[in-house]
Structures are given as structure tokens and as C-alpha cells.
Design an enzyme around this catalytic site. Structure first.
Site, mmCIF file in Angstrom:
data_model
loop_
_atom_site.group_PDB
_atom_site.id
_atom_site.type_symbol
_atom_site.label_atom_id
_atom_site.label_comp_id
_atom_site.label_asym_id
_atom_site.label_seq_id
_atom_site.Cartn_x
_atom_site.Cartn_y
_atom_site.Cartn_z
ATOM 1 N N HIS A 126 -1.625 -4.765 0.213
ATOM 2 C CA HIS A 126 -2.825 -5.410 0.747
ATOM 3 C C HIS A 126 -3.417 -6.450 -0.189
ATOM 4 C CE1 HIS A 126 -2.297 -2.816 3.991
ATOM 5 N NE2 HIS A 126 -3.459 -2.191 4.053
ATOM 6 N N HIS A 168 -2.588 -3.984 10.271
ATOM 7 C CA HIS A 168 -3.548 -2.919 9.962
ATOM 8 C C HIS A 168 -4.523 -3.361 8.880
ATOM 9 C CE1 HIS A 168 -4.529 1.506 9.015
ATOM 10 N NE2 HIS A 168 -5.040 1.188 10.190
ATOM 11 N N ASP A 169 -5.676 -2.696 8.850
ATOM 12 C CA ASP A 169 -6.705 -2.916 7.823
ATOM 13 C C ASP A 169 -7.297 -4.318 7.881
ATOM 14 O OD1 ASP A 169 -6.416 -0.225 6.631
ATOM 15 O OD2 ASP A 169 -4.432 -0.963 6.082
ATOM 16 N N GLY A 202 4.540 2.810 -3.988
ATOM 17 C CA GLY A 202 3.096 2.734 -3.802
ATOM 18 C C GLY A 202 2.557 1.322 -3.997
ATOM 19 N N SER A 242 9.794 -5.509 0.182
ATOM 20 C CA SER A 242 9.702 -6.112 1.508
ATOM 21 C C SER A 242 10.255 -7.541 1.558
ATOM 22 C CB SER A 242 8.232 -6.096 1.944
ATOM 23 O OG SER A 242 8.068 -6.783 3.140
ATOM 24 N N ASP A 245 9.881 0.085 2.876
ATOM 25 C CA ASP A 245 8.954 0.430 1.783
ATOM 26 C C ASP A 245 9.782 0.608 0.511
ATOM 27 O OD1 ASP A 245 6.937 1.804 0.101
ATOM 28 O OD2 ASP A 245 5.909 2.263 1.985
ATOM 29 N N SER A 248 2.530 6.515 10.245
ATOM 30 C CA SER A 248 2.649 5.506 11.305
ATOM 31 C C SER A 248 4.057 5.519 11.910
ATOM 32 C CB SER A 248 2.309 4.109 10.771
ATOM 33 O OG SER A 248 3.020 3.825 9.577
ATOM 34 N N ASP A 279 1.724 -3.221 7.374
ATOM 35 C CA ASP A 279 0.791 -2.289 6.709
ATOM 36 C C ASP A 279 1.298 -2.011 5.285
ATOM 37 O OD1 ASP A 279 -1.407 -0.573 6.493
ATOM 38 O OD2 ASP A 279 -0.337 1.139 7.368
ATOM 39 N N PHE A 296 -2.419 7.093 5.958
ATOM 40 C CA PHE A 296 -3.614 6.280 6.136
ATOM 41 C C PHE A 296 -3.628 5.688 7.538
ATOM 42 C CE2 PHE A 296 -2.256 5.890 1.622
ATOM 43 C CZ PHE A 296 -3.305 6.591 1.032
HETATM 44 N N1 SAH Z 1 1.703 3.015 7.267
HETATM 45 C C1 SAH Z 1 1.389 4.068 6.299
HETATM 46 C C2 SAH Z 1 0.564 3.580 5.112
HETATM 47 C C3 SAH Z 1 1.226 2.513 4.295
HETATM 48 S S1 SAH Z 1 0.487 2.359 2.694
HETATM 49 C C4 SAH Z 1 0.695 5.231 7.000
HETATM 50 O O1 SAH Z 1 0.639 5.257 8.243
HETATM 51 O O2 SAH Z 1 0.211 6.131 6.325
HETATM 52 C C5 SAH Z 1 1.282 0.929 2.078
HETATM 53 C C6 SAH Z 1 2.732 1.127 1.663
HETATM 54 O O3 SAH Z 1 3.255 -0.171 1.400
HETATM 55 C C7 SAH Z 1 2.941 1.941 0.374
HETATM 56 O O4 SAH Z 1 3.742 3.063 0.645
HETATM 57 C C8 SAH Z 1 3.643 0.957 -0.587
HETATM 58 O O5 SAH Z 1 4.680 1.542 -1.358
HETATM 59 C C9 SAH Z 1 4.200 -0.082 0.351
HETATM 60 N N2 SAH Z 1 4.354 -1.409 -0.253
HETATM 61 C C10 SAH Z 1 3.386 -2.147 -0.850
HETATM 62 N N3 SAH Z 1 3.878 -3.329 -1.257
HETATM 63 C C11 SAH Z 1 5.193 -3.336 -0.912
HETATM 64 C C12 SAH Z 1 6.257 -4.290 -1.074
HETATM 65 N N4 SAH Z 1 6.031 -5.464 -1.643
HETATM 66 N N5 SAH Z 1 7.481 -3.961 -0.620
HETATM 67 C C13 SAH Z 1 7.714 -2.759 -0.029
HETATM 68 N N6 SAH Z 1 6.750 -1.834 0.169
HETATM 69 C C14 SAH Z 1 5.511 -2.113 -0.268
HETATM 70 MG MG MG Z 2 -3.164 0.622 6.469
#
Ligand code: SAH
Ligand code: MG
Length: 212
Positions: free
Chosen positions: A142, A167-168, A73, A122, A69, A50, A139, A18
Site C-alpha cells: 500500500h 481494496h483500501d 509481508g 508482484s 504474493d 480474500s 490488495d 484483512f
Molecule cells: N488480501 C489479503 C490481505 C493482503 S495484505 C486478505 O484478504 O487478508 C498485503 C499482502 O501483499 C501481504 O501479504 C504482502 O506480503 C503482499 N505484498 C506487498 N507488497 C508486495 C509485492 N511487491 N509483491 C508481492 N506481494 C506483496
Molecule cells: Mg486490504
């Protein structure tokens, strides 16, 4: 652009994920122009898109990119939600697992010496993190809870003069969810960050003061 960089940028553009190309190139530029010492860290690896843009700059600068991560998801990636991709579900557990796709992308780009996967929640990783970061890219989740937790857990680690990328960020609610925009405003309102660039939904801020 040298051949190695050209190859990495093409891989990044073709990678699953994304990150629109103009925003990915902006990520790469920010990471290439960082002026302070320290590693880079991103929250939200997914399938490594990314990480390839940031990793290309990290390699050239002799830095490490930590990519955090849990690989299960975000809410919007789960079955039944808008951004679900069914082939990312591990049949053994019935849970999403993007880690094999991430590893494949990093291995394919020969970036295993530069990009370090940190697999976990995280907030759990942030809780015992101590190293000042030259660059932080947020990122991850969200939703309001995860986005504000990422702000509180990670932003204090941005070194003086370091770069914070979010991001976003959508100022108009019609374009997307609020939490990334809210944490962007938190950074500005803290008085510790100054906006240096905006590309699409990517915002670049520099730490010019103390605190968060
Ligand atoms: N940067 C990526 C997109 C990230 S999508 C790109 O360039 O495509 C968001 C990611 O954040 C997902 O893979 C999800 O597993 C992770 N995520 C969401 N909440 C999280 C958390 N609390 N701890 C760790 N990872 C998390
Ligand atoms: Mg994003």
C-alpha cells in the site's frame, strides 16, 4: 446458497486476514457475476482470506484464481509496525512467511484445484504476464511505489468488460493511506474504467474502454 458455498463463505469469514465480511461478500459477488472469459488474479494473498471469497466463485464458475504474493509481508506487517503479527515470522530466517498459512487455508477449503499460489514479487510476475484477466483484485503493498507499480503492471491485463477491484480506497485521508485511492483515481481518469460498485473501502470498476 448451496452447502459447498456456505462452507466456503464461513471459512472465508473465519480466516485470518484483512477483509471485513461485507467487503469479502462483495468480492465474491463480483467474481460470481463476471461476464467475460479468463482467469481471476489477486495481488496480496496474505493468509488466504480474500482468496477464499474469490476462490469460492472461481470454483463455481470453472475459473482459476492466481494469488500473487512474496509472502514476506508489506511494510506495515513488519516488526514494529501497526499490522505486525509475530507468529507469522519464520524463526529459521527471521522473516515473515505467510505461505504456510495460505496453503493451510486453501488446502482446508479443498480449493487447491482452483487457487494457484504465485510466490514472488508482484512486479516480476507482472512483467512476463500475458493472459487477459476476467477479474483483477489489487490488495498488495500500500506504499506509493508498490501500489502504482501494481497498477502499471497488472491493470493493462484486465480484459475488455473485465472487472478491476481495488481494496483500501479511502477518499478521506483520515481513514487511511493515499496510494490505493490514487490508483483508483488513475483508473477512472484513464477513461478506460467505469465504477460499478463500492462496498466499504472496496471499489469495483469495469473495463469499458481501452488503455490505462
Ligand atoms: N488480501 C489479503 C490481505 C493482503 S495484505 C486478505 O484478504 O487478508 C498485503 C499482502 O501483499 C501481504 O501479504 C504482502 O506480503 C503482499 N505484498 C506487498 N507488497 C508486495 C509485492 N511487491 N509483491 C508481492 N506481494 C506483496
Ligand atoms: Mg486490504
Amino acid at each position: 446458497m448451496d452447502e459447498r458455498l456456505r462452507d466456503l463463505i464461513i471459512r472465508a469469514e473465519e480466516a485470518r486476514g484483512f477483509m471485513p465480511a461485507d467487503e469479502g461478500l462483495a468480492l465474491h459477488r463480483h467474481a460470481s457475476e463476471v461476464t467475460v472469459d479468463g482467469p481471476f488474479l489477486e495481488v496480496g494473498s496474505y493468509c488466504g482470506k480474500s482468496a477464499l471469497y474469490l476462490g469460492a466463485a472461481a470454483e463455481a464458475r470453472g475459473r482459476i484464481l492466481y494469488s500473487v504474493d512474496h509472502h514476506r509481508g508489506s511494510e506495515e506487517n513488519q516488526p514494529g509496525w501497526e499490522w505486525h503479527e509475530p507468529d507469522l515470522v519464520d524463526p529459521a530466517t527471521g522473516l515473515m512467511d505467510t505461505l504456510p498459512f495460505f496453503r493451510q487455508a486453501i488446502h482446508g477449503a479443498s480449493l487447491e484445484g482452483t487457487v494457484v499460489a504465485v510466490v514472488g514479487e508482484s512486479t516480476a510476475v507482472a512483467a512476463s504476464w500475458v493472459t487477459p484477466l476476467a477479474l483483477l483484485f489489487i490488495d498488495g503493498g500500500h506504499g506509493s511505489g508498490p501500489a502504482h507499480a501494481d497498477y502499471e503492471g497488472w491493470v493493462p491485463h484486465v480484459a475488455p468488460g473485465g472487472i478491476l477491484l481495488i481494496h483500501d480506497v479511502f477518499p478521506d485521508p483520515a481513514d487511511g493511506g493515499r496510494p490505493p485511492f490514487e490508483i483508483y483515481n488513475r483508473a477512472l481518469d484513464s477513461g478506460a474504467f467505469t465504477e460499478v460498485a463500492a462496498t466499504g473501502s472496496l471499489r469495483g470498476l469495469q473495463r469499458t474502454g481501452r488503455g490505462t
